[in-house]
Structures are given as structure tokens and as C-alpha cells.
Design a protein around this motif. Sequence first.
Motif, mmCIF file in Angstrom:
data_model
loop_
_atom_site.group_PDB
_atom_site.id
_atom_site.type_symbol
_atom_site.label_atom_id
_atom_site.label_comp_id
_atom_site.label_asym_id
_atom_site.label_seq_id
_atom_site.Cartn_x
_atom_site.Cartn_y
_atom_site.Cartn_z
ATOM 1 N N GLY A 53 -41.879 24.601 27.402
ATOM 2 C CA GLY A 53 -40.667 24.851 26.607
ATOM 3 C C GLY A 53 -40.759 26.162 25.840
ATOM 4 O O GLY A 53 -39.788 26.921 25.752
ATOM 5 N N CYS A 54 -41.962 26.449 25.314
ATOM 6 C CA CYS A 54 -42.181 27.706 24.565
ATOM 7 C C CYS A 54 -42.143 28.918 25.491
ATOM 8 O O CYS A 54 -41.520 29.931 25.177
ATOM 9 C CB CYS A 54 -43.515 27.654 23.824
ATOM 10 N N ARG A 57 -38.522 29.535 26.534
ATOM 11 C CA ARG A 57 -37.762 30.239 25.486
ATOM 12 C C ARG A 57 -38.130 31.728 25.475
ATOM 13 O O ARG A 57 -37.263 32.597 25.339
ATOM 14 C CB ARG A 57 -38.067 29.599 24.128
ATOM 15 N N HIS A 58 -39.411 32.004 25.657
ATOM 16 C CA HIS A 58 -39.884 33.397 25.721
ATOM 17 C C HIS A 58 -39.279 34.106 26.935
ATOM 18 O O HIS A 58 -38.890 35.280 26.860
ATOM 19 C CB HIS A 58 -41.411 33.434 25.798
ATOM 20 N N PHE A 60 -36.374 33.488 28.404
ATOM 21 C CA PHE A 60 -34.957 33.799 28.128
ATOM 22 C C PHE A 60 -34.837 35.002 27.186
ATOM 23 O O PHE A 60 -33.936 35.821 27.327
ATOM 24 C CB PHE A 60 -34.242 32.585 27.532
ATOM 25 N N MET A 61 -35.769 35.098 26.233
ATOM 26 C CA MET A 61 -35.729 36.190 25.257
ATOM 27 C C MET A 61 -36.102 37.538 25.882
ATOM 28 O O MET A 61 -35.680 38.588 25.408
ATOM 29 C CB MET A 61 -36.682 35.887 24.088
ATOM 30 N N ILE A 68 -38.634 31.986 33.781
ATOM 31 C CA ILE A 68 -37.521 31.033 33.630
ATOM 32 C C ILE A 68 -37.517 30.017 34.764
ATOM 33 O O ILE A 68 -37.396 28.807 34.528
ATOM 34 C CB ILE A 68 -36.163 31.783 33.549
ATOM 35 N N SER A 72 -38.562 26.210 33.979
ATOM 36 C CA SER A 72 -37.408 25.290 34.064
ATOM 37 C C SER A 72 -37.752 24.140 35.000
ATOM 38 O O SER A 72 -37.513 22.966 34.690
ATOM 39 C CB SER A 72 -36.169 26.018 34.596
ATOM 40 N N PHE A 106 -40.593 21.387 18.564
ATOM 41 C CA PHE A 106 -39.620 22.343 19.117
ATOM 42 C C PHE A 106 -38.639 22.822 18.045
ATOM 43 O O PHE A 106 -38.346 24.016 17.954
ATOM 44 C CB PHE A 106 -38.848 21.731 20.289
ATOM 45 N N PHE A 110 -38.542 26.762 17.067
ATOM 46 C CA PHE A 110 -37.329 27.530 17.362
ATOM 47 C C PHE A 110 -36.609 27.973 16.087
ATOM 48 O O PHE A 110 -35.997 29.037 16.049
ATOM 49 C CB PHE A 110 -36.386 26.733 18.275
ATOM 50 N N GLY A 114 -36.081 31.794 15.302
ATOM 51 C CA GLY A 114 -34.680 32.168 15.065
ATOM 52 C C GLY A 114 -34.471 32.896 13.748
ATOM 53 O O GLY A 114 -33.479 33.618 13.580
ATOM 54 N N MET A 125 -42.634 34.596 19.765
ATOM 55 C CA MET A 125 -42.493 33.465 20.683
ATOM 56 C C MET A 125 -43.598 33.480 21.731
ATOM 57 O O MET A 125 -44.142 32.429 22.100
ATOM 58 C CB MET A 125 -41.117 33.540 21.364
#
Length: 226
Positions: A53-54, A57-58, A60-61, A68, A72, A106, A110, A114, A125
Motif C-alpha cells: 500500500g505504501c 501510494r509512492h 502514484f506520487m 503501480i 495494485s 494507513f 497518509f 498529505g 513516502m
Amino acid sequence: STMEFLELFGMWLGIISMGFMILPMAQVKEWRTRGSTDGFSSVHLILPVLMMGCWLRHGFMTADKMNIIINSMGVVSSAFYIIVFAFYTKDKSNLYTQLGALGAAFLAIFAYVGSLSAEEAPDAMGKIAAVAQNAGIVGGIYQIKTVIETKTTEYMPASMQFGILFIVAQWTLFGILSGNIYMAAANIPGLLMSFISIALYVIYPPLTWRVPFLGVGGSQETKKKE
């Protein structure tokens, strides 16, 4: 050239990382056969979700497509195994506690990321994801502790352990060859855990099945046949 080799090596690792997601099917088969998850732990199914999950997120950033895609698929496959585990588990209280802790982690991570500036957030991240990757070792330590307490590797599927060793060894090598010290460092603890886990098959062999490659275990099965 070295760059071309590393690109091909990276693609190969991406493919086997996806293939690795089917390994827990051996556990699913075991749960179905026994009709229960008694003796098995959900910790090593839930902790990797924190790491994936971490990293997701990284990804996507930083718009990292390979990151991804792999993570995913990892999150989706882990969700499937957790649902199956829940189906075969009689007392679900431990599982719900662990899932609650995962959700809280999470939310906290996040929320923190954020709150950072757009320049700082991706780097923060990435660092958190690297730490989360090593936190996954807690699941391995818990499994090793269980094996030592019960004095058997009966509930530690060999396909998972040999699969983990196969992939972690290659990620470590890739990190060293590509000069990515963070990647190599993130995988070395997992590599050591794999060697310890496999050594435990020799020290505390499984009772009802034989370990591939090592040829140990199955003493109770032999007795039944006699």
C-alpha cells in the motif's frame, strides 16, 4: 551493455514478483484440506499489504507505472487470500484486530504525507515504504517463534519459503548491481529470514509431509503407512 542487462533484469523481477502472488494458493489448498486455518497465522498475509500500500501510494506520487501495476495486483491478491483465510477461520477476533491496526496505520501514514509539501511528500513516502518493507519481517519472526514453540514446521508451507528466498535473493542482487543501496538494504533482512526459515525445516521437520529439495519430514505419514 550493463544498462540493457539491468533493464531486462528489472523486467524479469517484475514478472516473477507478479508470479509470486500465486504462491499462497498452496496455503489455501491446505486450509481447504484441513477445513480450518488452525495453526496458521494471518500476520504474514496482512503485513505485506502495509508495504504494498505504501509503495503503491509512492508509485502514484511519482507516476511509476511498473510500481503501480505490481503493487495494485499485490494488494488485490492479498485481499483475496485474507478473505479466504477469514472464511476458514473459526475465531476471527485476531484477524479483525490486525485489519483494524492496518487501517489505522494507513490513515496515520497518509495523513502525515498529505501534510507535507509537494516536493517533500514523494521522498517521505518512499522512505516510509522502505521501512514498511522491513516491518514485513515481523510476520516472519512471528512464524519462526511459532515453529520453535511447537517444534515443527508443519504449518510453514515450503513453496512460500523457497519462493520468498528465490525472489528476495534476486531483488538483493539487483539492488547491488544497480547501485541502489536502499533497495539492497531493504531486502537483506528478508534474505536472512529466508535462510533461517529454511534451516528450521531441518531442525524441526514437518510431521505429515516431506520438504522438497531437503527431503526431510513426513515421519507421521510413514508411521501411518506401516
